[in-house]
Design an enzyme around this catalytic site. Sequence first.
Site, PDB file in Angstrom:
ATOM      1  N   THR A 165      37.649 -15.419  36.301  1.00 10.90           N
ATOM      2  CA  THR A 165      37.700 -14.117  36.943  1.00 10.90           C
ATOM      3  C   THR A 165      39.081 -13.504  36.744  1.00 10.90           C
ATOM      4  O   THR A 165      40.058 -14.248  36.632  1.00 10.90           O
ATOM      5  CB  THR A 165      37.542 -14.364  38.471  1.00 10.90           C
ATOM      6  OG1 THR A 165      36.309 -15.011  38.670  1.00 10.90           O
ATOM      7  CG2 THR A 165      37.651 -13.117  39.306  1.00 10.90           C
ATOM      8  N   ARG A 193      23.141 -15.786  42.010  1.00 15.04           N
ATOM      9  CA  ARG A 193      24.276 -16.568  42.537  1.00 15.04           C
ATOM     10  C   ARG A 193      25.516 -15.667  42.661  1.00 15.04           C
ATOM     11  O   ARG A 193      25.894 -14.973  41.730  1.00 15.04           O
ATOM     12  CB  ARG A 193      24.578 -17.737  41.611  1.00 15.04           C
ATOM     13  CG  ARG A 193      25.813 -18.581  42.011  1.00 15.04           C
ATOM     14  CD  ARG A 193      27.051 -18.131  41.306  1.00 15.04           C
ATOM     15  NE  ARG A 193      28.209 -18.996  41.585  1.00 15.04           N
ATOM     16  CZ  ARG A 193      29.445 -18.722  41.222  1.00 15.04           C
ATOM     17  NH1 ARG A 193      29.712 -17.608  40.553  1.00 15.04           N
ATOM     18  NH2 ARG A 193      30.432 -19.531  41.504  1.00 15.04           N
ATOM     19  N   GLY A 195      29.573 -15.889  43.448  1.00 15.91           N
ATOM     20  CA  GLY A 195      30.716 -16.768  43.649  1.00 15.91           C
ATOM     21  C   GLY A 195      31.589 -16.176  44.738  1.00 15.91           C
ATOM     22  O   GLY A 195      31.133 -15.399  45.583  1.00 15.91           O
ATOM     23  N   ASP A 196      32.842 -16.547  44.706  1.00 18.84           N
ATOM     24  CA  ASP A 196      33.773 -16.059  45.730  1.00 18.84           C
ATOM     25  C   ASP A 196      34.325 -14.664  45.411  1.00 18.84           C
ATOM     26  O   ASP A 196      34.770 -13.944  46.300  1.00 18.84           O
ATOM     27  CB  ASP A 196      34.947 -17.026  45.879  1.00 18.84           C
ATOM     28  CG  ASP A 196      35.696 -17.259  44.558  1.00 18.84           C
ATOM     29  OD1 ASP A 196      35.129 -16.991  43.468  1.00 18.84           O
ATOM     30  OD2 ASP A 196      36.845 -17.725  44.621  1.00 18.84           O
ATOM     31  N   THR A 216      40.561 -17.963  41.787  1.00 16.96           N
ATOM     32  CA  THR A 216      39.671 -18.045  40.635  1.00 16.96           C
ATOM     33  C   THR A 216      39.197 -19.493  40.525  1.00 16.96           C
ATOM     34  O   THR A 216      39.726 -20.375  41.191  1.00 16.96           O
ATOM     35  CB  THR A 216      40.389 -17.648  39.331  1.00 16.96           C
ATOM     36  OG1 THR A 216      41.411 -18.610  39.068  1.00 16.96           O
ATOM     37  CG2 THR A 216      41.014 -16.267  39.428  1.00 16.96           C
ATOM     38  N   GLY A 217      38.224 -19.705  39.662  1.00 13.97           N
ATOM     39  CA  GLY A 217      37.706 -21.061  39.492  1.00 13.97           C
ATOM     40  C   GLY A 217      36.420 -21.244  40.279  1.00 13.97           C
ATOM     41  O   GLY A 217      35.637 -20.304  40.410  1.00 13.97           O
TER      42      GLY A 217
END
Length: 321
Positions: A165, A193, A195-196, A216-217
């Site tokens: 990201t 889905r 993510g954060d 990120t990650g």
Amino acid sequence: MILVTNNEGTLGVPATARMLAEGAHALDAIEAGIQVIEADPSVRTVGRGGWPNLLGEMELDACMMDGSTLRSGAVGALQGFLHPVSVAREIMRRLPHEFLVGDGAARFAREIGAEPADNLIEASRRAWQAWFDNEVPEQQKSAWPDTPLAPLCCHAIDPEVGRDTTVFLAHDAAGNICCGTSTSGWGWKYPGRLGDSPIVGAGSYADTRFGAAACTGAGEMTVRCGTARSIVLYMKKGAGVADAVAEAVDDMRALKGGLISRVTIHAIDTKGNHKVVAVNGAGDNKYWLWEGQGEPRLLAAEPVVITTAGTRATTTTRYTR
Ligand code: ASP
């Protein structure tokens, strides 16, 4: 003034730094930088040129937060538009809501005249096709797409290890602290889905009174920990930026099970200090720092290892360009 963005932000650094130097609001400067990255297909984890989901469709996530009003705007699983970050910004401007997903987000994007785009580039389509050909069992292929996708979720990967990201944190000349994120999320993710990156408090958070953070990650980890909000809250309770990040890393040590992989945390405070750590990182995570004058500098994140009893995302094959 300060600007922190990760390596994926490289192409946007000049625009954002120039606008901050000219006195722009941090939100405007961040949006302009992220737009450059979203439109550039060479950044394979953000916007056009990013990675598709298990069905080979592009679903993009983005978020902006204004730390002076605590307003945010976020889109999740948005299909068909070039600048998710700007759709997110318009949610903040035009709606009494903070977050739109899927069809509703696309409907809103159409309503406001957001620029449409086919974000799946040929190289990503070919990579997805190679995954489909090599990894999907034959009986599932013949029923595709009316076949259970959950068993294939173990293939959710970052096809280019260590690419992320993009996240931007900025403190402008007027004192506003803001943040922005944009991503295509994990390659081959389950459709829908999130993510954060679009989740305020997990992937990013800004409060002009204390500072800002963005991650990120493996978003699954920072969603569970509320990482970005926690860092700002630790600063509110008196921690310096480095200690606040260390507390948030410590919170990750309590994670049991689920997807445990790598996370990079970026944080700034109100005094021009910053901290970037790579949790379980490969050791080569880089970020840009611009402190209001001179040239932006590319620096290395501090590596931190946490031990957990979780499961790493596994894959045997990398599908690169
Ligand atoms: N944090 C993003 C997500 O979980 C992915 C990334 O930054 O690599 O979707």
